[in-house]
Write an enzyme that holds these catalytic residues in place. Sequence first.
Site, short mmCIF file in Angstrom:
data_model
loop_
_atom_site.label_atom_id
_atom_site.label_comp_id
_atom_site.label_asym_id
_atom_site.label_seq_id
_atom_site.Cartn_x
_atom_site.Cartn_y
_atom_site.Cartn_z
CB SER A 38 37.09 142.95 -17.22
OG SER A 38 36.62 141.62 -17.11
CE1 TYR A 62 41.97 140.75 -16.63
CE2 TYR A 62 39.73 140.17 -16.03
CZ TYR A 62 40.62 140.74 -16.91
OH TYR A 62 40.17 141.32 -18.07
#
Length: 239
Positions: free
Chosen positions: A124, A137
């Site tokens: 990501s 995250y």
Amino acid sequence: MRQVLVTGGGSGIGRAIAQSFAAAGDQVTIAGRRMDALEETKGDSTMICRTLDVTDEASVAALFDQPYDVVIANAGGGAAGKVKDLSLDDWNRVINVNLTGVFLTFRAALQNIGEGGRLVAVASTASLQGGSNIGAYSASKHGVLGLVRSIAVEVAKAGITCNAVCPGFVDTPMADDAVQGVMKRFDIPREKASAMITANNPMKRMIRPEEVVAAVTFLASEGASMVNGHALAVSGGEI
């Protein structure tokens, strides 16, 4: 014919990746928690569906009863919230799925992957920068990138590569969950929430799954044999 494994293949980016490799003539195995979702991805193709919990060592080990030429660690998830409000359970859940899951998958793959093998983690932009409300995250995805870079050095002499694709918000059910979260948090309509989500992307739109697929396909190709330990951002210029 290459043997390709895609974890988290039941929806979103994983589904798009699996369908693309299958269409190119590879033998694709897709793995995930829900067989119904995997069967939907498979359609009338020759994909092999396997149930998998990437956080469970035995479950991952059982998946590698054969060698794979390309292993794409795509399974993942998130938990929104400021660090001060984040429960230990939520923290552990995100770390286990996003980071430990990649570790277990790649460790098992390395037992029998051969020369020319390709390991690709779907990471990501949160691997490359922090952000509000994504502490767990972002930490997990930073960890994935560190793991990828370390594996890349370990396997280089064997002619294997390990890389990461780092997309921003991709138009998938996971991104839709994020939009709905913003809608609820600020009591705003979807259009405004979507604009907030994509505000940092110079192109002002979500990334299409096929744009991530193109990056993964390249990293898995013979032409990428000297691309190793790389974080390939697919973010419209955000990174």
